[in-house]
Design an enzyme around this catalytic site. Structure first.
Site, short mmCIF file in Angstrom:
data_model
loop_
_atom_site.label_atom_id
_atom_site.label_comp_id
_atom_site.label_asym_id
_atom_site.label_seq_id
_atom_site.Cartn_x
_atom_site.Cartn_y
_atom_site.Cartn_z
N ARG A 178 13.97 60.33 56.75
CA ARG A 178 13.16 59.27 57.38
C ARG A 178 12.27 58.55 56.37
NH1 ARG A 178 11.54 62.34 62.42
NH2 ARG A 178 9.40 62.37 61.75
N ARG A 194 11.66 53.64 47.18
CA ARG A 194 11.84 52.25 46.73
C ARG A 194 11.42 52.08 45.28
NH1 ARG A 194 7.88 50.77 51.07
NH2 ARG A 194 9.19 50.71 52.93
N ARG A 228 6.82 72.35 67.95
CA ARG A 228 5.59 72.44 67.17
C ARG A 228 4.50 71.77 68.00
NH1 ARG A 228 5.06 75.92 63.55
NH2 ARG A 228 3.65 74.69 62.24
N ARG A 253 -3.20 66.14 57.91
CA ARG A 253 -3.70 64.80 57.58
C ARG A 253 -5.02 64.51 58.26
NH1 ARG A 253 1.45 61.59 60.36
NH2 ARG A 253 1.33 62.61 62.36
N GLU A 298 -5.68 66.87 61.69
CA GLU A 298 -4.51 67.29 62.48
C GLU A 298 -3.97 68.61 61.95
OE1 GLU A 298 -2.09 63.76 63.38
OE2 GLU A 298 -0.38 65.08 63.12
N TYR A 319 13.16 63.89 68.85
CA TYR A 319 12.07 63.05 68.39
C TYR A 319 12.52 61.59 68.45
CZ TYR A 319 8.39 60.86 65.79
OH TYR A 319 7.35 60.03 65.45
N ASP A 323 11.09 57.58 68.14
CA ASP A 323 10.00 56.63 67.96
C ASP A 323 9.88 55.80 69.23
OD1 ASP A 323 8.88 57.15 65.44
OD2 ASP A 323 10.57 56.21 64.42
P1 FAD Z 1 5.34 61.57 76.43
O1 FAD Z 1 4.47 60.55 75.81
O2 FAD Z 1 5.14 62.97 76.01
O3 FAD Z 1 5.18 61.49 78.01
C1 FAD Z 1 5.63 62.50 78.88
C2 FAD Z 1 4.65 62.59 80.03
O4 FAD Z 1 5.17 63.49 81.01
C3 FAD Z 1 3.30 63.16 79.60
O5 FAD Z 1 2.26 62.30 79.99
C4 FAD Z 1 3.23 64.50 80.32
O6 FAD Z 1 1.91 64.85 80.71
C5 FAD Z 1 4.12 64.26 81.51
N1 FAD Z 1 4.67 65.50 82.08
C6 FAD Z 1 5.37 66.45 81.42
N2 FAD Z 1 5.70 67.45 82.26
C7 FAD Z 1 5.21 67.11 83.48
C8 FAD Z 1 5.20 67.74 84.75
N3 FAD Z 1 5.76 68.95 84.92
N4 FAD Z 1 4.60 67.13 85.79
C9 FAD Z 1 4.00 65.92 85.61
N5 FAD Z 1 3.96 65.27 84.43
C10 FAD Z 1 4.56 65.86 83.37
N6 FAD Z 1 6.36 56.91 67.59
C11 FAD Z 1 6.30 55.73 66.93
O7 FAD Z 1 7.10 54.83 67.20
N7 FAD Z 1 5.35 55.53 65.96
C12 FAD Z 1 4.44 56.49 65.62
O8 FAD Z 1 3.61 56.27 64.74
C13 FAD Z 1 4.50 57.73 66.30
N8 FAD Z 1 3.63 58.71 65.99
C14 FAD Z 1 3.72 59.90 66.65
C15 FAD Z 1 2.80 60.89 66.30
C16 FAD Z 1 2.85 62.12 66.94
C17 FAD Z 1 1.87 63.18 66.57
C18 FAD Z 1 3.87 62.36 67.92
C19 FAD Z 1 3.96 63.70 68.59
C20 FAD Z 1 4.75 61.37 68.27
C21 FAD Z 1 4.70 60.12 67.64
N9 FAD Z 1 5.57 59.09 67.99
C22 FAD Z 1 5.50 57.90 67.31
C23 FAD Z 1 6.55 59.25 69.07
C24 FAD Z 1 5.99 58.79 70.43
O9 FAD Z 1 4.88 59.60 70.76
C25 FAD Z 1 7.08 58.91 71.49
O10 FAD Z 1 8.11 57.99 71.20
C26 FAD Z 1 6.61 58.64 72.93
O11 FAD Z 1 5.35 59.14 73.22
C27 FAD Z 1 7.59 59.30 73.87
O12 FAD Z 1 7.29 58.96 75.19
P2 FAD Z 1 7.75 59.93 76.37
O13 FAD Z 1 7.43 59.23 77.63
O14 FAD Z 1 9.12 60.40 76.16
O15 FAD Z 1 6.87 61.25 76.19
N1 UDP Z 2 6.65 64.23 54.61
C1 UDP Z 2 6.21 64.81 53.45
N2 UDP Z 2 5.05 64.38 52.89
C2 UDP Z 2 4.31 63.39 53.43
C3 UDP Z 2 4.76 62.78 54.61
C4 UDP Z 2 5.94 63.22 55.19
O1 UDP Z 2 6.84 65.71 52.94
O2 UDP Z 2 3.25 63.05 52.87
C5 UDP Z 2 7.91 64.74 55.20
C6 UDP Z 2 7.68 65.82 56.24
O3 UDP Z 2 8.73 66.75 56.12
C7 UDP Z 2 7.81 65.08 57.55
C8 UDP Z 2 8.89 64.06 57.20
O4 UDP Z 2 8.63 63.71 55.84
O5 UDP Z 2 8.22 65.93 58.59
C9 UDP Z 2 8.87 62.83 58.06
O6 UDP Z 2 7.62 62.21 57.93
P1 UDP Z 2 7.03 61.24 59.01
O7 UDP Z 2 5.78 60.66 58.48
O8 UDP Z 2 8.11 60.35 59.49
O9 UDP Z 2 6.71 62.24 60.18
P2 UDP Z 2 5.52 62.29 61.22
O10 UDP Z 2 4.58 63.27 60.63
O11 UDP Z 2 4.93 60.94 61.37
O12 UDP Z 2 6.21 62.78 62.42
#
Ligand code: FAD
Ligand code: UDP
Length: 375
Positions: free
Chosen positions: A179, A183, A256, A287, A312, A360, A362
């Protein structure tokens, strides 16, 4: 006749986009969520005038023009470009791996010098693998060294990855590291996508727009009264954990989880950018996010005298914690396939989103998927 056509379990991005789409198609939906608020992991809390990304930093990025137009038709986006910095034992490096990083690591000034350095290290990694009789990376450790060489692997990848996943790099699948862009230009933009930004005012207005005129009940777990909720609608869109849906009949899928430690600091600018990754193995967190930099640029950040930072911490998921990242190793992938086979037999339940599909995604990919199931 039931009151609703669809019961949507989960008011995250998948559930909200599905509800919006069904509304436009003239269908009646009820959305329930176990959390106190809607938005799933996109939820932002305003603290001291700053939108705090409560469930981890979220940057919207996509190359899909239709998805970009769609979200921009709902809310305005700012020009945020993710350019995280890595802190390794106090030395700072730009990310993703680009000419700035190579200069900081080795003092090389041209793409040619950088390529030479990386190729030298790639050759050593490849020779080691050949001695073992393989030419394709078997795990993340090998893949990272083929991609970028030993020096960057050891300073910027190994510690961060092992903290984030709680497993040694040689036990992790190679694809995780693919991912990250590499560059040979001076460009700190973390993403290769064509469009990028953050909704002005955070993600809550986007979710509110999607859920406008839809019936919502929060603070309600589907499994606390499953029969009642199932009787509310003809069809269910389920975005919770798929193993829980089937009562863990084949066993628990592993995740996780993250712990967020948020504090208010009496300074206008703490670290000078939104994301600093701590890539050594000793610092316990992965981070630090400084939320104001997602929405204020240049000297604007200095106008608010306080700042909010979040450290985090990553750990293994256990009952009662939020599942954040699916662990897509061989064992969990095989387990998920068993649940997937069961889910394919359902005629009235659509499984969607990162928990129900154990993948996972986005945000742009979540929207694509929520726009594509058959109504
Ligand atoms: P969720 O947002 O998890 O929504 C699921 C919902 O279902 C939750 O509100 C939960 O409470 C509810 N639920 C679950 N079980 C039940 C139940 N039994 N009864 C009632 N409600 C329930 N994507 C990006 O594009 N850019 C980013 O920078 C990015 N950063 C991220 C950073 C982190 C730390 C994480 C974990 C993800 C990140 N993502 C990012 C991914 C992004 O969070 C997801 O694409 C998006 O949130 C997924 O939406 P979802 O509806 O599938 O899941
Ligand atoms: N990663 C790393 N060093 C960094 C940032 C990311 O080694 O400083 C690696 C790590 O294994 C991570 C993967 O690259 O799981 C993907 O990173 P990304 O930032 O896409 O993941 P996020 O933490 O946003 O889910």
């Amino acid at each position: 006749m039931q009151k609703y056509d669809y019961l949507i379990v989960g008011a995250g991005l998948f559930g909200a986009v599905a509800a919006h789409r069904l509304k436009l198609a003239g269908k009646r939906s009820l959305v329930i969520d176990k959390r106190k608020q809607v938005g799933g992991n996109l939820f932002c809390e305003n603290i001291a005038g700053i939108n705090v990304h409560k469930y981890g930093a979220h940057i919207f990025h996509t190359s899909n023009a239709k998805i970009w137009q769609f979200v921009n038709s709902l809310v305005d986006f700012n020009r945020y470009t993710n350019s995280p910095v890595a802190n390794y034992h106090g030395r700072l490096f730009n990310l993703p791996f680009n000419m700035n990083t190579f200069y900081q690591m080795w003092g090389v000034r041209t793409p040619e010098e950088a390529q030479l350095k990386i190729n030298e290290q790639r050759e050593i990694a490849l020779a080691k693998m050949k001695a073992d009789g393989v030419t394709e990376a078997r795990n993340l450790e090998e893949q990272a060294q083929l991609l970028i060489g030993k020096d960057i692997y050891e300073a910027l990848i190994k510690g961060y990855t092992e903290k984030q996943w709680g497993r040694k790099c040689h036990e992790l699948p190679a694809f995780i590291i693919n991912r990250l862009p590499v560059r040979f230009v001076f460009d700190n933009n973390y993403f290769n996508d064509k469009y990028q930004g953050i909704p002005i005012g955070g993600y809550n207005p986007l979710i509110s727009k999607l859920l406008q005129d839809v019936d919502i009940i929060t603070d309600t777990d589907f499994f606390d009264n499953r029969e009642k909720w199932e009787s509310q609608a003809d069809k269910i869109i389920f975005t919770g954990s798929i193993d829980r849906f089937y009562d863990y009949c084949f066993g628990h899928l592993e995740y996780r989880t993250l712990r967020f430690e948020t504090e208010k600091i009496e300074k206008s600018n703490y670290q000078g950018c939104a994301v600093v990754n701590y890539t050594d193995s000793e610092t316990p967190y992965t981070r630090i996010i400084e939320h104001k930099h997602f929405e204020s640029f240049g000297d604007e950040a200095e106008k608010i005298q306080q700042t909010i930072i979040t450290k985090e911490y990553s750990s293994e998921w256990k009952e009662g914690c939020e599942p954040f990242y699916p662990v897509n190793d061989a064992k969990n992938s095989a387990l998920y396939q068993q649940y997937l086979t069961l889910s394919k037999k359902e005629s009235c339940v659509i499984f969607g989103g990162r928990l129900a599909e154990y993948k996972y995604y986005d945000m742009d990919k979540i929207i694509e998927r929520a726009e594509s199931f058959q109504i």
